[in-house]
Design a protein around this motif. Structure first.
Motif, PDB file in Angstrom:
ATOM      1  N   TYR A 213       0.826  -1.208   0.000  1.00  0.00           N
ATOM      2  CA  TYR A 213       0.000   0.000   0.000  1.00  0.00           C
ATOM      3  C   TYR A 213       0.865   1.265   0.000  1.00  0.00           C
ATOM      4  O   TYR A 213       2.042   1.239   0.346  1.00  0.00           O
ATOM      5  N   TYR A 226      -4.317   5.133   3.688  1.00  0.00           N
ATOM      6  CA  TYR A 226      -3.676   3.933   3.146  1.00  0.00           C
ATOM      7  C   TYR A 226      -4.499   3.450   1.958  1.00  0.00           C
ATOM      8  O   TYR A 226      -5.721   3.299   2.065  1.00  0.00           O
ATOM      9  N   GLY A 228      -4.378   0.449  -1.263  1.00  0.00           N
ATOM     10  CA  GLY A 228      -3.713  -0.677  -1.899  1.00  0.00           C
ATOM     11  C   GLY A 228      -4.222  -1.982  -1.342  1.00  0.00           C
ATOM     12  O   GLY A 228      -5.418  -2.127  -1.044  1.00  0.00           O
ATOM     13  N   LYS A 229      -3.335  -2.930  -1.176  1.00  0.00           N
ATOM     14  CA  LYS A 229      -3.677  -4.215  -0.558  1.00  0.00           C
ATOM     15  C   LYS A 229      -3.354  -4.110   0.931  1.00  0.00           C
ATOM     16  O   LYS A 229      -2.192  -3.957   1.314  1.00  0.00           O
ATOM     17  N   ILE A 230      -4.393  -4.153   1.777  1.00  0.00           N
ATOM     18  CA  ILE A 230      -4.231  -3.854   3.190  1.00  0.00           C
ATOM     19  C   ILE A 230      -4.673  -5.033   4.042  1.00  0.00           C
ATOM     20  O   ILE A 230      -5.244  -6.015   3.540  1.00  0.00           O
TER      21      ILE A 230
END
Length: 456
Positions: A213, A226, A228-230
């Motif tokens: 992220y 944040y 993205g991929k979290i």
């Protein structure tokens, strides 16, 4: 951090039929634990390490003029916690490190890169061997050996003081040792609480991109976004004392909160953190419920999301009379379990002598999640025998499944983590699962484990 695959229970406890701990008895145990731990404690000054959110004291000069303290920088709760944990001394049992040549070489490379490129790397490898005293009929193995590599990278793209931007990445690799990569002992026992969160549910995955992220900071880093991929558990239901399967408890209920749907997933989404005051914070997120650590973010287009918000109050820092009280709510749409909502409350309070009781409760509707109620009570010792690199913990949890589960599952777990050398941690762990959630027949399953972690 827990990871689930698509980052993680009116009768007496030891009856022969269903051995379940009711919420009323859990509340009584909590009251007794707090009374026992807090009795005789005197209020003393704590170590200020990491307490950047604590107000300074006024000072009086020799001529009697009272000087105001300098303004205190307010920082994000998680940043304060991370800074404090980074300062905990290794305190190894063995001063010499016969296994440390290679880890130290890796650390030196990481330090050189950090100085020149503003990139920080960390890595560790965790080994675990679990043995179940009894297994269901048809299961031909009692033990499972496994290992997991955790690699992180954090690139500070820019930092202008009041604003900053950075990229964070987490890659993992899980492997079974001497057994099929499809084997999962926790699943074979029918547990619904993930008795080994190093693996989670399902088969081992040789390599996964769990987190990637962009973090954007504003307002002197008191407001952070944040994208993205979290990992939801990074922002909600996060505990400093029962949330890391590499170094603390292994089971899923002590690695997040199972009543908070998709708490342990790794998927596409966005999150926001606001540090409103020195002590009050608010975290919120929206994440894809169909994503996982081994898939991309394409399923975002299906519009099945978890939306959650958590508000909390904290003071101190881990290792220095830390306290955190938090309350959260969520709703969720899923592909297979329908839609639902729920909430959770949790706290932990560390006394000066290192004892830190904690508790959490969670509730949810029958749809939208696999666990509809959780109750957890436990205690950790952050520096047993005066050793700041070690940790001891014990916990008892009760979980009630949704319509798909067969039993209310209770689980007791205790562990000790010993910092053997600067580069190696070792320790035993014991879990007792009472009536595993999905087991065909009611049973009590005891597991003993040996865990080791190599720190690079």
């Amino acid at each position: 951090m827990r990871h689930e695959t698509g980052w993680a229970d009116g009768r007496t406890l030891f009856q022969k039929d269903r051995q379940v701990l009711t919420p009323s008895r859990l509340g009584l145990l909590l009251w007794l634990l707090l009374a026992g731990v807090s009795s005789g404690q005197a209020a003393k000054g704590g170590d200020p390490v990491g307490q950047s959110n604590q107000a300074g004291a006024s000072q009086q000069t020799t001529d009697g003029v009272v000087q105001k303290p300098p303004p205190v920088q307010i920082r994000q709760t998680l940043d304060v916690d991370s800074a404090a944990l980074a300062k905990v001394p290794a305190d190894p049992l063995v001063e010499g490190d016969p296994f440390g040549a290679f880890p130290e070489a890796v650390r030196e490379v990481a330090r050189s890169v950090a100085r020149g490129e503003r990139v920080k790397f960390t890595a560790s490898y965790t080994l675990l061997d679990q043995y179940a005293a009894t297994v269901p009929d048809g299961v031909d193995r009692h033990n499972q050996g496994s290992g997991r590599l955790d690699f992180t990278a954090n690139w500070a793209a820019y930092d202008h003081g009041k604003t900053a931007g950075s990229v964070f990445l987490l890659v993992r690799s899980g492997t079974n040792l001497g057994v099929s990569q499809q084997f999962n002992l926790s699943d074979q026992l029918g547990s619904g609480v993930f008795l080994n969160c190093l693996q989670g549910g399902g088969a081992q995955r040789p390599i996964t991109l769990n987190i990637l992220y962009w973090r954007q900071d504003f307002w002197s880093k008191r407001l952070s976004f944040y994208l993205g991929k979290i990992h939801p558990n990074e922002y909600i239901s996060l505990s400093m004392y029962n949330n890391d399967e590499r170094t603390q408890f292994l089971n899923g209920e002590n690695d997040g909160n199972l009543a908070v749907a998709s708490d342990g997933t790794y998927a596409g989404g966005a999150a926001v953190e606001v540090q409103a005051t020195r002590h009050i914070y608010v975290h919120a997120l929206a994440v894809d419920t169909e994503g996982s650590q081994y898939t991309n973010i394409k399923t975002l287009e299906d519009r099945k999301y978890l939306e959650a918000i958590e508000a909390g109050w904290f003071t101190g820092s881990p290792g220095s009379k830390y306290s955190d009280f938090r309350l959260g709510m969520y709703r969720e749409d899923t592909k297979n379990l329908g839609s639902g909502y729920g909430g959770a409350f949790a706290f932990e309070h560390e006394f000066e002598n290192g004892w830190a009781p904690f508790a959490k409760v969670g509730f949810a509707t029958p749809r939208g999640t696999s666990i509809r109620q959780t109750d957890t009570l436990g205690v950790v010792q952050t520096h047993p025998f005066g050793r700041h690199g070690d940790m001891f913990g014990a916990s008892l949890s009760y979980t009630e499944p949704n319509f798909q589960g067969k039993h209310h599952e209770s689980i007791f777990e205790t562990f000790y983590r010993l910092r053997l050398t600067r580069s190696v941690e070792v320790g035993p762990d014991m879990e007792v699962s009472i009536h595993p959630t999905y087991a065909t027949q009611s049973a009590v399953r005891a597991l003993v484990s040996a865990r080791a972690r190599i720190i690079f």
